[in-house]
Design an enzyme around this catalytic site. Structure first.
Site, PDB file in Angstrom:
ATOM      1  N   ASP A 169       0.809  -1.208   0.000  1.00 20.56           N
ATOM      2  CA  ASP A 169       0.000   0.000   0.000  1.00 20.56           C
ATOM      3  C   ASP A 169       0.844   1.261   0.000  1.00 20.56           C
ATOM      4  O   ASP A 169       1.986   1.241  -0.440  1.00 20.56           O
ATOM      5  CB  ASP A 169      -0.955  -0.062   1.206  1.00 20.56           C
ATOM      6  CG  ASP A 169      -2.320   0.517   0.894  1.00 20.56           C
ATOM      7  OD1 ASP A 169      -2.383   1.718   0.594  1.00 20.56           O
ATOM      8  OD2 ASP A 169      -3.320  -0.211   0.953  1.00 20.56           O
ATOM      9  N   HIS A 197      -4.368   6.083   2.757  1.00 23.54           N
ATOM     10  CA  HIS A 197      -4.971   4.838   2.260  1.00 23.54           C
ATOM     11  C   HIS A 197      -4.399   3.612   2.969  1.00 23.54           C
ATOM     12  O   HIS A 197      -5.141   2.738   3.420  1.00 23.54           O
ATOM     13  CB  HIS A 197      -4.709   4.769   0.758  1.00 23.54           C
ATOM     14  CG  HIS A 197      -5.393   3.657   0.027  1.00 23.54           C
ATOM     15  ND1 HIS A 197      -4.876   2.396  -0.069  1.00 23.54           N
ATOM     16  CD2 HIS A 197      -6.552   3.644  -0.666  1.00 23.54           C
ATOM     17  CE1 HIS A 197      -5.689   1.651  -0.811  1.00 23.54           C
ATOM     18  NE2 HIS A 197      -6.708   2.381  -1.178  1.00 23.54           N
ATOM     19  N   SER A 256     -10.997  -1.098  -2.346  1.00 27.59           N
ATOM     20  CA  SER A 256      -9.825  -1.043  -1.461  1.00 27.59           C
ATOM     21  C   SER A 256     -10.216  -1.245  -0.006  1.00 27.59           C
ATOM     22  O   SER A 256      -9.448  -1.806   0.772  1.00 27.59           O
ATOM     23  CB  SER A 256      -9.141   0.317  -1.563  1.00 27.59           C
ATOM     24  OG  SER A 256      -8.348   0.407  -2.705  1.00 27.59           O
TER      25      SER A 256
END
Ligand SMILES: *[C@@H]1O[C@H](CO)[C@@H](O)[C@H](O)[C@H]1NC(C)=O
Ligand SMILES: *[C@@H]1O[C@H](CO)[C@@H](O)[C@H](O)[C@H]1NC(C)=O
Ligand SMILES: *[C@@H]1O[C@H](CO)[C@@H](O)[C@H](O)[C@H]1NC(C)=O
Ligand SMILES: *[C@@H]1O[C@H](CO)[C@@H](O)[C@H](O)[C@H]1NC(C)=O
Ligand SMILES: *[C@@H]1O[C@H](CO)[C@@H](O)[C@H](O)[C@H]1NC(C)=O
Ligand SMILES: *[C@@H]1O[C@H](CO)[C@@H](O)[C@H](O)[C@H]1NC(C)=O
Length: 741
Positions: A136, A201, A527
């Site tokens: 990530d 994220h 995601s």
């Protein structure tokens, strides 16, 4: 989602491969896979230089061209090459495949990913790319979700590492590993060369999968509760492979997998996708196959390119592919007009109004000049007259990212953003704002033009209950573009308006002028769905440490809750087996198990030849497909926990025979009876209808025969096979897909 990631999405659309000019010749990064005859790291790396020297004619040039050696779990290297050099290399001895490095995107979204901005929009920025999971954007070590209070030292098998880096204080006993990979060597002005998460994220996805318990988590008082991952006591290792400006490159991804496999992770979570090539040369597909050889299941997001059919990414059969579903809450704001009328908009707006009403205008009406009138309707910066915006709310059509930022920047109060597309996810705003559908938008416009001094107010967002689950519009759909024999996505998990940990290095929106920071934020995307399943896989593995990746995947799939095709017409192409059900996944009763040779057999059946498969498994020994074809005919040549029959004839009947083997992991003595749900126009038979088991790990085979005629009206019809015992329900969907072309 922030402006940076939007920007970089466009950026890597146009600069695929990051072309380099060397001596007037265009060079690209390539990944070169070699046969695996060399055991140790030093000799692997040495061979890489030797091969390049042979190609280049000198060791000096070889060293210049060489970028990275993958030596732990792969025998491969990355190098800067011209296309003719790449071609020459692919014919050299010991070279199995040469693939050009490409840049991928993150699978996080706000509703923007699926809105499909109107073509009229001047600065169309379609997708956000926020990052989740273990491969990530990095991680926030000081986040409460990764507090290590009460944790012992890392497990003995752990071979990973973690150091101090810029803006990264290091790891602890919860976050036990953190590495970053940036092989192109280009500095990223919007990121920090460190495992630290500057986007949010990676922090969000990691905490969803395996974050510890954090009480009183919330955003603006919304989604209040205890934030936690599926396995609060599990450890987290971050491999930062995505960068603010360049996205996630194949070279970096492969290096991340190489390290993760070597370090000893149990599960890999990857919320990244985009390009999906052949199963033998797509980086995520190849790398996850290697992970599987090491007993590691890779869970991947299906993508945010829905609702278009055939948009599902990460569809290799050894991946567990996750679609995004909505949960039973929505965030909305009340808009009250000066005439007393109350309307509703979607979004996360943390601002309490300071006045009862504000003057309101429409973007079209405050254009800087006549020519700008149309653009002003979309509240494009530079097209609005600041003096007429000041102190007002402005109604804007959805056409560019961050109307709220534009209006605020011009001294306005906030924005009412009008979208032509159905809204099922909430945006966070940096100024008072909300998003309304066209009907509500029209109402407001009519009101604005009906009175001399129109006024309105947007209230702070509140949480309302809605019926769920449903598959998010943005979630990528089947049918599987890679093979007509495997149903994808595999499963659905929550991916709409998910609250999880965030980074202090980014504002909530990433928009210009935003000053809002929070330990937690709300994001949407496949995601966000993926780490729910990754965490569940870790949970299953904690009960069954010796189960194969396929067994864990089967347990998660056959225990899922069925979803309704009344809500999602694309049915299994939207939700796979249905909604994730972690509690049942640890006790599935039966499993559809497979080893790596099962997948090789499948690839042979699909028409991949032995040499391309050899490149996938990175093995010196030649694969001979001829010797692998099973004696019994089976439609899909794989022991998959779901079944898909693709019709072969436009008029006549198609008959598919699916052979399956189940392994008993429930009670030693058990009897399972088959229940078949047969859709109209289809015949399904199962032989035998009863399976008797007398001991654990006993295997039983059965055969499912599906007969179907083309169905003029429907893309797919859905049936199912359920094996039921006293104590278990083992469900597999059976999909009949009519390609209709
Ligand atoms: C992957 O393989 C397919 C089919 O063999 C081929 O068309 C494609 O160009 C390959 N892609 C790359 C990146 O090498
Ligand atoms: C990163 O650390 C450096 C040095 O401590 C500091 O000057 C800088 O502001 C930090 N960057 C961010 C984004 O926090
Ligand atoms: C299958 O996995 C084993 C290790 O579990 C490995 O030794 C073998 O080479 C793999 N076979 C293939 C075809 O990838
Ligand atoms: C919304 O759902 C929650 C959880 O099911 C429930 O506790 C709450 O009472 C519901 N609220 C409303 C307004 O229906
Ligand atoms: C299903 O079986 C019935 C009875 O054998 C037969 O008449 C029918 O044509 C079959 N339908 C299909 C789709 O094969
Ligand atoms: C399975 O079927 C057998 C024979 O048809 C029946 O005796 C038995 O009760 C069934 N078991 C279950 C769990 O339904």
């Amino acid at each position: 989602m922030n402006i940076l990631s939007l920007y970089c999405f466009l950026f890597f659309l146009f600069t695929r491969g990051h072309l380099l000019q060397v001596n007037g010749e265009t060079k690209d990064f390539y990944i070169v896979f070699l046969s695996d005859q060399l055991a140790n790291k030093e000799s692997k790396a040495r061979t890489h230089i030797d091969i390049l020297s042979e190609l280049k004619g000198s060791e000096l040039e070889a060293v210049e061209s060489h970028v990275y050696s993958y030596t732990k779990s792969f025998n491969a290297f990355a190098a800067k090459l011209s296309s003719s050099e790449a071609k020459e290399l692919s014919g050299m001895e010991g070279v199995q495949s040469v693939i050009v490095n490409q840049y991928r995107k993150l699978h996080t979204t706000r509703s923007w990913d699926f809105l499909g901005f109107p073509q009229t929009a001047r600065r169309k920025k379609t997708e956000s790319n926020i990052i989740v999971g273990v491969m990530d954007t990095g991680i926030t070590p000081q986040s409460d979700s990764f507090n290590d209070e009460g944790f012992g030292p890392p497990p003995a098998k752990w071979k990973g590492s973690c150091h101090h880096f810029a803006n990264f204080s290091g790891c602890n006993k919860k976050l036990i590993g953190a590495k970053y990979f940036k092989l192109d060597g280009n500095p990223d002005p919007n990121d920090i060369l460190s495992p630290v998460d500057t986007d949010g994220h990676g922090t969000h996805t990691s905490s969803t999968a395996a974050g510890g318990m954090v009480q009183d988590a919330e955003l603006f008082g919304l989604a209040k509760g205890t934030a936690r991952g599926a396995v609060p006591s599990a450890r987290v290792a971050m491999y930062k492979v995505c960068w603010a400006s360049s996205g996630c490159s194949d070279m970096d991804l492969l290096a991340g997998f190489d390290a993760a496999i070597h370090d000893g992770v149990d599960i890999i979570s990857i919320s990244i996708g985009g390009l999906t090539g052949a199963y033998t040369n797509d980086t995520i597909s190849v790398a996850s196959f290697h992970a599987m050889n090491h007993g590691i299941l890779t869970i991947a997001s299906a993508g945010n390119d829905g609702p278009s059919l055939g948009s599902v990414a990460n569809h290799a059969p050894w991946l567990l592919t996750v679609a995004a579903s909505g949960i039973d809450r929505r965030f909305q704001s009340k808009v009250v007009l000066g005439n007393g009328k109350t309307l509703t908009g979607i979004g996360i707006n943390g601002f309490e109004p300071k006045q009862q009403f504000y003057p309101i205008t429409s973007g079209n009406d405050v254009a800087i000049d006549i020519e700008s009138k149309e653009s002003a309707g979309y509240c494009i910066e530079d097209t609005l007259d600041a003096s007429k915006v000041k102190g007002k709310l402005v109604q804007c059509k959805l056409g560019t990212w961050g109307s709220d930022s534009v209006i605020k920047g011009l001294g306005g109060i906030g924005a009412i953003i009008e979208s032509e597309v159905f809204l099922d996810t909430a945006q966070i705003f940096m100024a008072p704002a909300t998003m309304v559908n066209s009907m509500v938008g029209e109402n407001i416009r009519n009101y604005i033009h009906s009175t001399r001094s129109p006024s309105a107010v947007i209230h702070k967002s509140e949480e309302v209950n809605i019926s769920a689950p449903f598959i998010a519009t943005f979630s990528s759909r089947g049918p599987n573009p890679g093979t007509k024999h495997i149903l994808k996505p595999d499963i659905a998990a929550p991916g709409v308006d998910i609250l999880a940990s965030y980074t202090p290095l980014q504002t909530l929106t990433g928009l210009k002028g935003d000053t809002q920071f929070s330990k937690f934020t709300i994001m949407s995307g496949t995601s966000m769905a993926c780490p729910h399943v990754s965490g569940t896989a870790a949970y299953v593995k904690s009960f069954h440490p010796n189960w194969s990746p396929a067994a864990i995947k089967s347990a998660i799939m056959t225990s899922a809750r069925p979803m309704s095709s009344k809500i999602n017409q694309e049915a299994e192409f939207a939700y796979g087996v249905g909604q994730l059900n972690p509690r049942r996944a640890i006790n599935p009763g039966l499993i559809y198990d497979m080893d790596n040779m099962s997948y090789v057999q499948f690839l042979c059946h699909e028409g991949y030849d032995g040499s391309s498969i050899a490149s996938l498994i990175n093995s010196e020994s030649k694969i001979s497909c001829a010797s692998l074809i099973p004696p019994l005919i089976s439609e899909d040549a794989i022991n998959y926990p779901s079944m898909q029959l693709t019709l072969k004839s436009k008029k006549g009947v198609t008959i598919g025979v699916f052979r399956r083997i189940v392994t008993n992991v429930g009670h030693a003595m058990s009897i399972y009876n088959a229940t078949i749900r047969v859709p109209k126009g289809v015949n399904i038979t199962v032989e035998p209808m009863t399976l008797f088991f007398s001991h654990i790990l006993q295997r039983r085979s059965f055969k499912v025969t599906v007969e179907a005629y083309p169905n003029a009206k429907k893309l797919l019809v859905s049936g199912s096979l359920i094996w039921r015992s006293c104590c278990h329900v083992v469900r597999s969907p059976i999909v009949v897909y009519d390609p209709q072309d």
